[in-house]
Write a protein that holds these residues in place. Structure first.
Motif, PDB file in Angstrom:
ATOM      1  N   GLU A 180       0.816  -1.211   0.000  1.00 27.49           N
ATOM      2  CA  GLU A 180       0.000   0.000   0.000  1.00 27.49           C
ATOM      3  C   GLU A 180       0.853   1.266   0.000  1.00 27.49           C
ATOM      4  O   GLU A 180       0.517   2.248  -0.671  1.00 27.49           O
ATOM      5  CB  GLU A 180      -0.922   0.007   1.220  1.00 27.49           C
ATOM      6  CG  GLU A 180      -1.787   1.246   1.326  1.00 27.49           C
ATOM      7  CD  GLU A 180      -2.681   1.249   2.552  1.00 27.49           C
ATOM      8  OE1 GLU A 180      -3.403   2.244   2.736  1.00 27.49           O
ATOM      9  OE2 GLU A 180      -2.659   0.262   3.327  1.00 27.49           O
ATOM     10  N   LEU A 181       1.953   1.247   0.716  1.00 24.94           N
ATOM     11  CA  LEU A 181       2.679   2.489   0.994  1.00 24.94           C
ATOM     12  C   LEU A 181       3.973   2.656   0.200  1.00 24.94           C
ATOM     13  O   LEU A 181       4.438   3.786   0.043  1.00 24.94           O
ATOM     14  CB  LEU A 181       3.014   2.569   2.488  1.00 24.94           C
ATOM     15  CG  LEU A 181       1.806   2.715   3.419  1.00 24.94           C
ATOM     16  CD1 LEU A 181       2.251   2.687   4.872  1.00 24.94           C
ATOM     17  CD2 LEU A 181       1.054   3.989   3.127  1.00 24.94           C
ATOM     18  N   CYS A 182       4.557   1.585  -0.265  1.00 25.96           N
ATOM     19  CA  CYS A 182       5.896   1.661  -0.840  1.00 25.96           C
ATOM     20  C   CYS A 182       5.915   1.137  -2.273  1.00 25.96           C
ATOM     21  O   CYS A 182       5.583  -0.029  -2.512  1.00 25.96           O
ATOM     22  CB  CYS A 182       6.888   0.863   0.007  1.00 25.96           C
ATOM     23  SG  CYS A 182       7.010   1.455   1.713  1.00 25.96           S
ATOM     24  N   GLY A 183       6.349   1.985  -3.178  1.00 22.86           N
ATOM     25  CA  GLY A 183       6.410   1.576  -4.567  1.00 22.86           C
ATOM     26  C   GLY A 183       7.483   0.551  -4.843  1.00 22.86           C
ATOM     27  O   GLY A 183       7.388  -0.230  -5.796  1.00 22.86           O
ATOM     28  N   ARG A 184       8.513   0.553  -4.014  1.00 22.79           N
ATOM     29  CA  ARG A 184       9.619  -0.384  -4.194  1.00 22.79           C
ATOM     30  C   ARG A 184       9.931  -1.066  -2.873  1.00 22.79           C
ATOM     31  O   ARG A 184       9.758  -0.472  -1.809  1.00 22.79           O
ATOM     32  CB  ARG A 184      10.857   0.352  -4.712  1.00 22.79           C
ATOM     33  CG  ARG A 184      12.095  -0.521  -4.905  1.00 22.79           C
ATOM     34  CD  ARG A 184      13.145   0.183  -5.760  1.00 22.79           C
ATOM     35  NE  ARG A 184      13.636   1.411  -5.165  1.00 22.79           N
ATOM     36  CZ  ARG A 184      14.718   1.486  -4.380  1.00 22.79           C
ATOM     37  NH1 ARG A 184      15.392   0.393  -4.084  1.00 22.79           N
ATOM     38  NH2 ARG A 184      15.117   2.654  -3.905  1.00 22.79           N
ATOM     39  N   SER A 185      10.397  -2.304  -2.945  1.00 18.86           N
ATOM     40  CA  SER A 185      10.785  -3.045  -1.748  1.00 18.86           C
ATOM     41  C   SER A 185      12.139  -3.692  -1.963  1.00 18.86           C
ATOM     42  O   SER A 185      12.484  -4.102  -3.076  1.00 18.86           O
ATOM     43  CB  SER A 185       9.758  -4.130  -1.401  1.00 18.86           C
ATOM     44  OG  SER A 185       8.564  -3.568  -0.895  1.00 18.86           O
ATOM     45  N   ALA A 186      12.895  -3.777  -0.868  1.00 16.59           N
ATOM     46  CA  ALA A 186      14.165  -4.493  -0.855  1.00 16.59           C
ATOM     47  C   ALA A 186      14.007  -5.676   0.095  1.00 16.59           C
ATOM     48  O   ALA A 186      13.565  -5.512   1.234  1.00 16.59           O
ATOM     49  CB  ALA A 186      15.292  -3.587  -0.389  1.00 16.59           C
ATOM     50  N   LEU A 187      14.340  -6.857  -0.391  1.00 15.59           N
ATOM     51  CA  LEU A 187      14.266  -8.072   0.414  1.00 15.59           C
ATOM     52  C   LEU A 187      15.658  -8.384   0.946  1.00 15.59           C
ATOM     53  O   LEU A 187      16.614  -8.518   0.175  1.00 15.59           O
ATOM     54  CB  LEU A 187      13.745  -9.239  -0.426  1.00 15.59           C
ATOM     55  CG  LEU A 187      13.806 -10.622   0.211  1.00 15.59           C
ATOM     56  CD1 LEU A 187      13.024 -10.660   1.516  1.00 15.59           C
ATOM     57  CD2 LEU A 187      13.279 -11.677  -0.765  1.00 15.59           C
ATOM     58  N   MET A 188      15.762  -8.502   2.262  1.00 15.65           N
ATOM     59  CA  MET A 188      17.042  -8.746   2.914  1.00 15.65           C
ATOM     60  C   MET A 188      17.022 -10.073   3.640  1.00 15.65           C
ATOM     61  O   MET A 188      16.023 -10.445   4.269  1.00 15.65           O
ATOM     62  CB  MET A 188      17.334  -7.605   3.903  1.00 15.65           C
ATOM     63  CG  MET A 188      18.723  -7.622   4.492  1.00 15.65           C
ATOM     64  SD  MET A 188      19.018  -6.104   5.457  1.00 15.65           S
ATOM     65  CE  MET A 188      20.750  -6.337   5.816  1.00 15.65           C
ATOM     66  N   ASP A 189      18.119 -10.810   3.551  1.00 14.10           N
ATOM     67  CA  ASP A 189      18.256 -12.058   4.292  1.00 14.10           C
ATOM     68  C   ASP A 189      19.739 -12.370   4.447  1.00 14.10           C
ATOM     69  O   ASP A 189      20.540 -12.090   3.552  1.00 14.10           O
ATOM     70  CB  ASP A 189      17.553 -13.212   3.566  1.00 14.10           C
ATOM     71  CG  ASP A 189      17.237 -14.377   4.495  1.00 14.10           C
ATOM     72  OD1 ASP A 189      17.552 -14.290   5.700  1.00 14.10           O
ATOM     73  OD2 ASP A 189      16.663 -15.387   4.027  1.00 14.10           O
ATOM     74  N   GLU A 190      20.076 -12.912   5.607  1.00 14.56           N
ATOM     75  CA  GLU A 190      21.450 -13.311   5.910  1.00 14.56           C
ATOM     76  C   GLU A 190      22.457 -12.193   5.623  1.00 14.56           C
ATOM     77  O   GLU A 190      23.548 -12.418   5.103  1.00 14.56           O
ATOM     78  CB  GLU A 190      21.808 -14.588   5.160  1.00 14.56           C
ATOM     79  CG  GLU A 190      20.951 -15.776   5.578  1.00 14.56           C
ATOM     80  CD  GLU A 190      21.336 -17.065   4.881  1.00 14.56           C
ATOM     81  OE1 GLU A 190      22.065 -17.002   3.863  1.00 14.56           O
ATOM     82  OE2 GLU A 190      20.929 -18.135   5.368  1.00 14.56           O
ATOM     83  N   GLY A 191      22.044 -10.954   5.953  1.00 15.01           N
ATOM     84  CA  GLY A 191      22.951  -9.830   5.855  1.00 15.01           C
ATOM     85  C   GLY A 191      23.173  -9.281   4.467  1.00 15.01           C
ATOM     86  O   GLY A 191      24.078  -8.455   4.264  1.00 15.01           O
ATOM     87  N   ARG A 192      22.340  -9.697   3.508  1.00  8.86           N
ATOM     88  CA  ARG A 192      22.497  -9.245   2.124  1.00  8.86           C
ATOM     89  C   ARG A 192      21.149  -8.770   1.579  1.00  8.86           C
ATOM     90  O   ARG A 192      20.095  -9.274   1.981  1.00  8.86           O
ATOM     91  CB  ARG A 192      23.020 -10.368   1.234  1.00  8.86           C
ATOM     92  CG  ARG A 192      24.412 -10.875   1.600  1.00  8.86           C
ATOM     93  CD  ARG A 192      24.806 -12.061   0.720  1.00  8.86           C
ATOM     94  NE  ARG A 192      26.189 -12.464   0.920  1.00  8.86           N
ATOM     95  CZ  ARG A 192      26.604 -13.306   1.854  1.00  8.86           C
ATOM     96  NH1 ARG A 192      25.728 -13.832   2.701  1.00  8.86           N
ATOM     97  NH2 ARG A 192      27.887 -13.623   1.964  1.00  8.86           N
ATOM     98  N   ILE A 193      21.194  -7.839   0.652  1.00  5.42           N
ATOM     99  CA  ILE A 193      19.998  -7.491  -0.108  1.00  5.42           C
ATOM    100  C   ILE A 193      19.861  -8.519  -1.223  1.00  5.42           C
ATOM    101  O   ILE A 193      20.691  -8.601  -2.130  1.00  5.42           O
ATOM    102  CB  ILE A 193      20.090  -6.071  -0.690  1.00  5.42           C
ATOM    103  CG1 ILE A 193      20.229  -5.028   0.433  1.00  5.42           C
ATOM    104  CG2 ILE A 193      18.868  -5.771  -1.564  1.00  5.42           C
ATOM    105  CD1 ILE A 193      19.008  -4.880   1.314  1.00  5.42           C
ATOM    106  N   ILE A 194      18.807  -9.313  -1.140  1.00  5.55           N
ATOM    107  CA  ILE A 194      18.599 -10.410  -2.082  1.00  5.55           C
ATOM    108  C   ILE A 194      17.942  -9.927  -3.367  1.00  5.55           C
ATOM    109  O   ILE A 194      18.270 -10.382  -4.468  1.00  5.55           O
ATOM    110  CB  ILE A 194      17.729 -11.515  -1.440  1.00  5.55           C
ATOM    111  CG1 ILE A 194      18.358 -11.997  -0.123  1.00  5.55           C
ATOM    112  CG2 ILE A 194      17.509 -12.669  -2.406  1.00  5.55           C
ATOM    113  CD1 ILE A 194      19.740 -12.576  -0.266  1.00  5.55           C
TER     114      ILE A 194
END
Length: 252
Positions: free
Chosen positions: A206-220
């Motif tokens: 709803e609020l963010c046009g873009r998303s960054a997925l992070m896991d194990e200390g990295r941007i996936i």
């Protein structure tokens, strides 16, 4: 062109016990952009956020690599005070930020410590409270407010610092549906870049046009939010779940 609101470049960090938490994180947020930071518990999201104004990292006496810049100003020991003014952190629990006798006192605390006084300080407080719809509560004690109202006041305390980047940690947690909607409307209206750390995937959409997925200390992955949330294999791989029956592709 103006500098990005936030530019994180190859950020790495290990705690004193040697545990590596961040591995070369890159993240850029443009002026006025709203970006969601998604990921399971333990992904490194909080550690990343605490680097944005020098709470963690080499500026705080820790060890790490890479760089952080806010509005084109690189974070260093010489610039940390100004970077902290530019980055407004709103914690998950508003009671971690509200400690003064009245709402107005809480909102005035930050700018007053920057030297603002008199009419300039009063105008800054009134503007910040108006931005979150809490101007009528200026003389109330924060502990007399509802949880949702306290969260809005917590947002006002950082808006009063005139930040370039607003960082929200799980902003929708513990809110009833009406308070959740009210906060969403406020976030949409703010003329400031936003980084929203959240497990609430529909709220991110709803609020963010873009998303960054992070896991194990990295941007996936970094993608438009709708596109990222539609990738169910990616979500499952990184322990993220959409609410039952929720289809991001059906949302206008």
């Amino acid at each position: 062109m103006s500098a990005p609101a936030l530019e994180v470049s190859r950020l790495g960090f290990a705690y004193p016990d040697g545990h590596q938490v961040l591995y070369g994180v890159d993240l850029t947020i443009e002026e006025g952009e709203r970006v969601a930071l998604l990921g399971p518990n333990g992904a490194g999201k909080t550690t990343l956020v605490l680097h944005l104004n020098g709470i963690l990292g080499s500026v705080a006496g820790g060890t790490g690599t890479g760089s952080v810049a806010v509005g084109g100003l690189s974070l260093s020991k010489d610039s940390v005070a100004e970077v902290r003014r530019r980055v407004g952190l709103v914690f998950q629990d508003p009671d971690d930020q509200l400690f003064m006798p009245t709402v107005a006192d809480d909102v005035a605390f930050g700018p007053a410590n920057l030297g603002l006084k008199g009419d300039a300080l009063r105008e800054r407080v009134e503007s910040a409270l108006a931005a979150v719809g809490m101007e009528a509560y200026a003389d109330r004690a924060p502990y007399h407010l509802s949880f949702g109202q306290r969260r809005r006041v917590a947002v006002a305390t950082v808006l009063a610092m005139d930040p370039q980047l607003l960082v929200l940690d799980e902003p929708s947690s513990n809110l009833d549906p009406a308070a959740r909607r009210e906060l969403a409307d406020i976030i949409k209206s703010l003329p400031v870049a936003v980084l929203m750390v959240t497990h609430d995937l529909p709220y991110a959409l709803e609020l963010c046009g873009r998303s960054a997925l992070m896991d194990e200390g990295r941007i996936i992955a970094q993608r438009p939010t709708k596109e990222l949330l539609a990738d169910t294999d990616l979500l499952h791989q990184h322990r993220l779940e959409l609410p039952y029956g929720f289809d991001p592709l059906s949302v206008p």
